[in-house]
Structure formats: C-alpha cells, structure tokens
Design an enzyme around this catalytic site. Sequence first.
Site, PDB file in Angstrom:
ATOM      1  N   SER A 260       0.844  -1.196   0.000  1.00  0.00           N
ATOM      2  CA  SER A 260       0.000   0.000   0.000  1.00  0.00           C
ATOM      3  C   SER A 260       0.878   1.244   0.000  1.00  0.00           C
ATOM      4  O   SER A 260       2.078   1.171   0.255  1.00  0.00           O
ATOM      5  CB  SER A 260      -0.883   0.012   1.251  1.00  0.00           C
ATOM      6  OG  SER A 260      -0.075   0.306   2.380  1.00  0.00           O
ATOM      7  N   LYS A 261       0.225   2.363  -0.265  1.00  0.00           N
ATOM      8  CA  LYS A 261       0.930   3.638  -0.260  1.00  0.00           C
ATOM      9  C   LYS A 261       1.574   3.865   1.121  1.00  0.00           C
ATOM     10  O   LYS A 261       2.667   4.366   1.234  1.00  0.00           O
ATOM     11  CB  LYS A 261      -0.062   4.754  -0.571  1.00  0.00           C
ATOM     12  CG  LYS A 261       0.587   6.112  -0.665  1.00  0.00           C
ATOM     13  CD  LYS A 261      -0.403   7.154  -1.087  1.00  0.00           C
ATOM     14  CE  LYS A 261      -0.875   8.041   0.039  1.00  0.00           C
ATOM     15  NZ  LYS A 261       0.149   8.679   0.853  1.00  0.00           N
ATOM     16  N   ARG A 262       0.856   3.432   2.145  1.00  0.00           N
ATOM     17  CA  ARG A 262       1.382   3.617   3.505  1.00  0.00           C
ATOM     18  C   ARG A 262       2.691   2.860   3.723  1.00  0.00           C
ATOM     19  O   ARG A 262       3.582   3.331   4.405  1.00  0.00           O
ATOM     20  CB  ARG A 262       0.348   3.194   4.550  1.00  0.00           C
ATOM     21  CG  ARG A 262      -0.277   4.405   5.236  1.00  0.00           C
ATOM     22  CD  ARG A 262      -1.379   4.024   6.171  1.00  0.00           C
ATOM     23  NE  ARG A 262      -2.482   3.410   5.449  1.00  0.00           N
ATOM     24  CZ  ARG A 262      -3.024   2.236   5.747  1.00  0.00           C
ATOM     25  NH1 ARG A 262      -2.587   1.550   6.769  1.00  0.00           N
ATOM     26  NH2 ARG A 262      -4.030   1.767   5.038  1.00  0.00           N
ATOM     27  N   GLY A 264       4.939   2.392   1.499  1.00  0.00           N
ATOM     28  CA  GLY A 264       5.978   3.212   0.864  1.00  0.00           C
ATOM     29  C   GLY A 264       6.403   4.341   1.792  1.00  0.00           C
ATOM     30  O   GLY A 264       7.591   4.580   1.996  1.00  0.00           O
ATOM     31  N   TYR A 272       3.879   5.083  -6.115  1.00  0.00           N
ATOM     32  CA  TYR A 272       3.241   5.640  -7.314  1.00  0.00           C
ATOM     33  C   TYR A 272       4.247   5.766  -8.457  1.00  0.00           C
ATOM     34  O   TYR A 272       5.446   5.922  -8.215  1.00  0.00           O
ATOM     35  CB  TYR A 272       2.675   7.029  -7.007  1.00  0.00           C
ATOM     36  CG  TYR A 272       1.460   7.035  -6.106  1.00  0.00           C
ATOM     37  CD1 TYR A 272       0.703   5.880  -5.892  1.00  0.00           C
ATOM     38  CD2 TYR A 272       1.050   8.205  -5.471  1.00  0.00           C
ATOM     39  CE1 TYR A 272      -0.409   5.900  -5.072  1.00  0.00           C
ATOM     40  CE2 TYR A 272      -0.070   8.234  -4.653  1.00  0.00           C
ATOM     41  CZ  TYR A 272      -0.797   7.070  -4.455  1.00  0.00           C
ATOM     42  OH  TYR A 272      -1.902   7.092  -3.652  1.00  0.00           O
TER      43      TYR A 272
END
Length: 501
Positions: A260-262, A264, A272
């Site tokens: 997930s973005k979290r 990263g 992204y």
Amino acid sequence: MDKKVRVRFAPSPTGGLHLGGVRTALFNYLFARKNNGTFVLRVEDTDQNRFVEGAEEYIVDCLNWCGITPDESPSNPGNYGPYRQSERKPSYRKFAEQLISDGYAYYAFDTPDELDAKRKEIPNFQYGQTTRMQMRNSLTLTISEVEDLLAAKTPHVIRIKVPENEIVHFTDLIRGDVSFETSLVDDKVLLKADGMPTYHLAVVVDDKAMEITHAFRGEEWLPSAPTHILLWKYLGWEADMPQWAHLPLILKPDGHGKLSKRDGDRLGFPVYAMNWTDPTGSTTNGFKEMGFLPEAFVNMLALLGWNDGTDQELFSLKEMEEKFSIDRISKAGAKFDFEKAKWYNHEWIKQSSAESLHVPVKNELQKAEINVSDDAFLNTIIDLIKDRCTLLPDFVAQSGYFFASPKAYDVAAVKPKWTEEKAAFFNAYAENLSLTDAVSAEEAFKTLAAEKGFKPGELMLPFRIMLVGGKFGPGVFDIALLLGVEETKARIAKAIAAFNV
Ligand code: GLU
C-alpha cells in the site's frame, strides 16, 4: 474467425497511480501488442464522491512516461466512445430496467436511516438473499406501491437479485477454473439514486459496448467476478463475455498483504509511478521523480509476476512485447523489493547509451543549477560515470565536479598525512603538467613521484580529492584529461592552499 483482440485498462480517477495499476496497464499493453490488438484506456469515473480533479491527466501522463500509450482513450477516441463512463450515463438505466423486467434485479427504496437500523440489528448485514425480503423493495412491496413510489420520484437504487444455491463458474486465464457459491454473494447496487451506474453495471455494459475480448485486472477484483458473470448472463450477452485474467497481487516487502501507499511512506520508497499532488497540495513521491528510467520501471514491474521461462531479467519493452504470454504469469503474489527495483535501474543506466541518458541527466543537472553548454562533453562524462549511478540524481554527485571546482574537500582524508614535501610535489607536477592521454599522464605522475621519493599510492588520493573533493569518481587521470591542463592546475593550486591551512 477469431475476434480482434481488444483490452482495456479501466482506472478510476481517484488519485495517484499505484504500481499495481501500472502493471495492470502494462500487461494489457503487452498482450495487445503481442496479439496485434488494441489497448484501450477507459476512465471509470462514475463514483462522483471519489472523483479527484487532475487524476485523469495524471494517469495519462504516467502511461506516456512508461511508453505504454493507449491506442484509444478519452483524448484519442476510436469508434467505441465515449471513453469516460460518466459520459455514458444515459445508456445504463435501460439495461438496469431490462434486468428488472426479466426478474434479475429490483428497485430498492430503503433510506440510509433504514439501512443503518438494519446494520445495527443484524451483525455483518449484507443486502442479499437472506435479508432482501425484510427490506423496502419491489420484491416486498406491491406493484401499485412501487409505481406510486416511482411516480413520486422517491429516491431508489436498483439491485441485482443474486440467485440462491447456484455455483457461478468461470475459467480465469491465470487461475484456471474459479467458482463461487451464490449464497455468499450480496445483491450489489447496479444503479445509484443519482442515476449513475455503479462500477459493477458499468464495467459489464462498457466491456460489451467496447467489444473487449480479454479483461486483465488485479486479484482484488476477483470477489466481484461472480456479480459480473451473472450480469453478462442476465443481459443475454454470455457469448461476448471477455476472458478474465486476475493478476496476482504485488505484496509488501515482507510478503504479508498487499503493498500500500502507507508501506511506501513507512519504508521510504515510492509506490506511485509519478509524483502525485492531491487537491490539498500534499505530494506523494513517484518513481519517475526519484530518478528511475521508464525502461527500468516497466521492466521491473513486468517481472513482478511474469517471466519468460528463463533466468533472463532484463527486457526492453519491445522484447517483452514479443515474449509476453499469459501462461507465464504466476498465480502467487509477488513481493516488492525496492533494492531490486534499484538494481534494475542501475542495470538500465549501465546499458543505456550516453545519447539516450542525455536529456534526463541534463534535467537533473539543471535542477542542481548546473547548466551544461557542451552536449558532447556531457555525453563523454555520462559514459565515464554511468556505471557508478543507480538513480538519475546520482549523476549530479558523480559529475558536478566536471562543471565547477569542489566547494569543499574531504580534508580529513588528506590532512593527517599532508606534508610540505607533498605540497612541493604537486606544485612541481602542476608546473610541467601535460595531459595528452590518461596513460601517459599517469606515467608522468609516477615518474615524478619516484624522483621525489614518494610511492604513487600516497599521492593518488590527495590528487583525486584536489580534483573531485572526495574519495569517489572514475580514474583520476581520466578526470584530469577532461578538465584540461588549466583547470587541473587551478584545482591543484586551490586545494594546496586549503590543505595547508
Ligand atoms: N475501475 C476499476 C479500478 O479502478 C477497474 C477494475 C476492472 O478492470 O474491472 O481498478
């Protein structure tokens, strides 16, 4: 005759493009190229609450940066438009109503408060076969009650009526035979109160209208598949249903769950494709701005879940277009490894020509306020240092000294052993400096060192630090040669003054 291959990448414009999304786009693109097909971008923007300004343009920019530009898209439509779901709004209601008249769907008039009350009353409430007869819908109301409610424009949705005790089967191109028991599938909303279709109705109507032959999408959509398959059947379109391919998840580095973005943010790497700035002005980093080459990025992504059956890891897009096959997509999730991602970039930088690296490197230098006027000089430098660069900004650190003399020196590496004799050596060396080629320059240096009673090794490091500022860079005589006699002399003089303090 087989139908012409048409595939679609169907993102919702809700924010940054996660690398899982780019990989879905990439596999669509590769499959289309391999099969002389058409790669369509369809923007799934029916959820007005989640719509984010600028997200569509951003998605298009990401695909262009990756080199996987769609053949048909909102800005480059083919004969299957519109390519934005919101622009198809008027065409969905009739299909939802057709489903109602055929007994496969129903109107539901439950208000948000009524639904909330049911959720409180029934733990894990699902609107479906076990609960639908307790609700306010066209299955429980009389025909005239329903007509009155509709005539009074009472807000309502249309829901699919999932059959009881059936098994929905389909063959997934990656996972083989997949089946679902309908008792576990809820009555999803097909048409919302605002007249917009939900994703479930829109995806089926659009895939049919756009003559999509193969639908690649992330595994997270697998639970929606039975609803879609029932809709294809109930709308009488089963013969035109695309073949499904649910792609394995991209997992967190430790393998536990979807990346997930979290993750990263937490672990310090981008998730992204490109920097994404949301409407509040907050920016999330992307691979592009971090200094990835698009060639490396798509290569790395393809190998998260696909291989060509050999140990080969480096593939150009062209080569993948020729070698791609669904048989070689694995069922298992692929762990994301940022070190490996950087390895791909390093390999791609090493194997790229100076000409192809020229523009991105020049941009990086410009960002660091280094303006390059001699393009041929820059290309020579790129060739000399590219093996030392993993990410594009590394070119700045590795080449800045070619454009300006060092602002600071690693004095700690020189000072403890710095002597007046060494200073005298460098003064003498500079006086007769001749730089025709790296080999003879090194010989002259060594000869003079021997004359003055030094081992060349004692002088090489100070010389490097004089020219570069630190303990890095390619061969020191290659550097001197590129700097030229005057600049090398000037740097020697400046550094001696700094070391003598
Ligand atoms: N709109 C869905 C998404 O945002 C597309 C899923 C599909 O390809 O069917 O990923």
